[in-house]
Design a protein around this motif. Structure first.
Motif, short mmCIF file in Angstrom:
data_model
loop_
_atom_site.label_atom_id
_atom_site.label_comp_id
_atom_site.label_asym_id
_atom_site.label_seq_id
_atom_site.Cartn_x
_atom_site.Cartn_y
_atom_site.Cartn_z
N GLN A 62 27.94 0.93 48.80
CA GLN A 62 26.53 1.78 48.89
C GLN A 62 26.41 2.42 47.61
N LYS A 68 25.56 -2.05 54.43
CA LYS A 68 26.95 -1.69 55.32
C LYS A 68 28.06 -1.75 54.47
N LEU A 89 21.17 2.53 53.59
CA LEU A 89 22.06 1.93 52.72
C LEU A 89 22.75 0.77 53.36
N TYR A 118 24.71 0.55 45.15
CA TYR A 118 23.19 0.38 45.66
C TYR A 118 22.43 1.73 45.18
N LEU A 146 31.05 7.34 51.23
CA LEU A 146 30.26 6.18 50.44
C LEU A 146 31.35 5.17 50.45
#
Length: 97
Positions: A6, A97, A95, A9, A2
């Motif tokens: 991401q 980018k 997710l 988030y 990740l």
């Protein structure tokens, strides 16, 4: 793996959820791994609580469970950790980018 964007988030999404599994004194068993695996397939993002009577610290438990289930550790704070794995059948989380 990740990215930090991401991960951030997913942390935001995980703030709203409660722990669905607890890791206790029996530690990480095959049955526990199966439950985590099933939960990740159904939800993609889960939070797990490590109880005080557990012999493992949250960080090492998170790494062990993530490795066994092919998931990513999103965050580990105190006695809780968050795992993410993209679902094969029921993809819900998109997710950034």
């Amino acid at each position: 793996m990740l990215t930090s964007k991401q991960r951030s988030y997913l942390n935001g999404l995980a703030n709203k959820i409660d722990p669905i599994l607890q890791l206790g004194k029996k530690g990480i068993t095959d049955n526990f791994i199966k439950q985590v695996d099933d939960a990740l397939e159904a939800r993609e993002l889960i939070k797990i609580k490590v109880l005080n009577n557990s012999l493992l610290e949250a960080r090492e438990a998170a790494n062990e469970v993530a490795e066994a289930t092919n998931a990513d550790v999103v965050q580990c704070i105190g006695n809780k950790f968050i795992l993410y794995r993209e679902s094969e059948d029921k993809k819900r989380i998109e997710l950034p980018k």
